[in-house]
Write a protein that holds these residues in place. Structure first.
Motif, mmCIF file in Angstrom:
data_model
loop_
_atom_site.group_PDB
_atom_site.id
_atom_site.type_symbol
_atom_site.label_atom_id
_atom_site.label_comp_id
_atom_site.label_asym_id
_atom_site.label_seq_id
_atom_site.Cartn_x
_atom_site.Cartn_y
_atom_site.Cartn_z
ATOM 1 N N ASP A 52 2.914 -18.472 9.290
ATOM 2 C CA ASP A 52 1.528 -18.372 9.720
ATOM 3 C C ASP A 52 0.791 -17.364 8.841
ATOM 4 O OD1 ASP A 52 1.941 -20.147 11.799
ATOM 5 O OD2 ASP A 52 2.384 -18.559 13.247
ATOM 6 N N VAL A 53 -0.493 -17.523 8.735
ATOM 7 C CA VAL A 53 -1.306 -16.563 7.993
ATOM 8 C C VAL A 53 -1.327 -15.250 8.765
ATOM 9 C CG1 VAL A 53 -3.622 -16.050 7.154
ATOM 10 C CG2 VAL A 53 -2.697 -18.357 6.934
ATOM 11 N N ILE A 54 -1.086 -14.179 8.068
ATOM 12 C CA ILE A 54 -1.089 -12.838 8.642
ATOM 13 C C ILE A 54 -2.227 -12.070 7.998
ATOM 14 C CG2 ILE A 54 0.185 -10.660 8.737
ATOM 15 C CD1 ILE A 54 2.741 -12.327 8.852
ATOM 16 N N GLU A 55 -2.981 -11.388 8.826
ATOM 17 C CA GLU A 55 -4.061 -10.573 8.286
ATOM 18 C C GLU A 55 -3.459 -9.383 7.549
ATOM 19 O OE1 GLU A 55 -7.397 -11.049 8.141
ATOM 20 O OE2 GLU A 55 -6.891 -13.026 8.950
ATOM 21 N N PRO A 56 -3.914 -9.109 6.348
ATOM 22 C CA PRO A 56 -3.370 -7.973 5.599
ATOM 23 C C PRO A 56 -3.795 -6.638 6.212
ATOM 24 C CG PRO A 56 -5.125 -9.051 4.360
ATOM 25 C CD PRO A 56 -4.905 -9.870 5.595
ATOM 26 N N SER A 57 -2.889 -5.685 6.161
ATOM 27 C CA SER A 57 -3.192 -4.328 6.621
ATOM 28 C C SER A 57 -4.022 -3.613 5.562
ATOM 29 C CB SER A 57 -1.898 -3.538 6.827
ATOM 30 O OG SER A 57 -1.097 -4.126 7.807
ATOM 31 N N PRO A 58 -4.868 -2.687 5.977
ATOM 32 C CA PRO A 58 -5.589 -1.872 4.986
ATOM 33 C C PRO A 58 -4.589 -1.081 4.151
ATOM 34 C CG PRO A 58 -6.489 -1.552 7.199
ATOM 35 C CD PRO A 58 -5.227 -2.349 7.346
ATOM 36 N N ILE A 59 -4.921 -0.858 2.896
ATOM 37 C CA ILE A 59 -4.005 -0.154 2.005
ATOM 38 C C ILE A 59 -3.679 1.244 2.526
ATOM 39 C CG2 ILE A 59 -5.752 0.795 0.444
ATOM 40 C CD1 ILE A 59 -3.758 -0.015 -1.862
ATOM 41 N N GLU A 60 -4.610 1.891 3.209
ATOM 42 C CA GLU A 60 -4.351 3.217 3.766
ATOM 43 C C GLU A 60 -3.249 3.161 4.812
ATOM 44 O OE1 GLU A 60 -7.464 1.764 3.940
ATOM 45 O OE2 GLU A 60 -8.270 2.707 2.147
ATOM 46 N N ALA A 61 -3.229 2.103 5.623
ATOM 47 C CA ALA A 61 -2.186 1.947 6.644
ATOM 48 C C ALA A 61 -0.834 1.697 5.988
ATOM 49 C CB ALA A 61 -2.544 0.801 7.585
ATOM 50 N N ILE A 62 -0.825 0.927 4.937
ATOM 51 C CA ILE A 62 0.432 0.665 4.224
ATOM 52 C C ILE A 62 0.930 1.943 3.559
ATOM 53 C CG2 ILE A 62 1.411 -0.540 2.228
ATOM 54 C CD1 ILE A 62 -0.293 -2.966 3.122
ATOM 55 N N ARG A 63 0.035 2.657 2.913
ATOM 56 C CA ARG A 63 0.410 3.890 2.217
ATOM 57 C C ARG A 63 1.000 4.912 3.189
ATOM 58 N NH1 ARG A 63 -4.232 4.989 -0.288
ATOM 59 N NH2 ARG A 63 -3.616 3.923 -2.186
ATOM 60 N N SER A 64 0.557 4.919 4.432
ATOM 61 C CA SER A 64 1.021 5.918 5.402
ATOM 62 C C SER A 64 2.363 5.553 6.050
ATOM 63 C CB SER A 64 -0.043 6.136 6.479
ATOM 64 O OG SER A 64 -0.158 4.977 7.286
#
Length: 94
Positions: A52-64
């Motif tokens: 299924d299509v997943i909404e991408p997380s903001p890069i700040e959330a990934i970085r943390s």
């Protein structure tokens, strides 16, 4: 257009490895830096064939994220990858 964040790994003398923190099991390799965008798009195409299509997380959330921070500390970098809107073989997440 969605923007997914890839973690790009590279050890001396090896190919570039790509993983996507938002998409478990989505990965690919690229022989050189210029091939990274094409390899990333190919990985996303293959992953979304069966997912299924997943909404991408903001890069700040990934970085943390702790796991991502450890990879960045080891020399990986984050790269935003633009990906077109879902096509016919992709399903929108409910």
């Amino acid at each position: 257009m969605k923007v997914y964040t890839a973690i790009v790994h590279n050890d001396d003398g090896s190919a570039y490895g790509l993983t996507f923190p938002d998409l478990p099991g989505c990965f690919d390799t690229a022989k050189n830096g210029a091939d990274i965008p094409a390899a990333a798009t190919e990985a996303l195409d293959l992953w979304f064939e069966d997912q299924d299509v997943i909404e991408p997380s903001p890069i700040e959330a990934i970085r943390s994220r702790e796991d991502v921070a450890a990879e960045l500390a080891a020399g990986a970098v984050l790269m935003p990858i633009s990906y077109p809107a879902p096509n016919g073989h992709q399903r929108e997440a409910e």
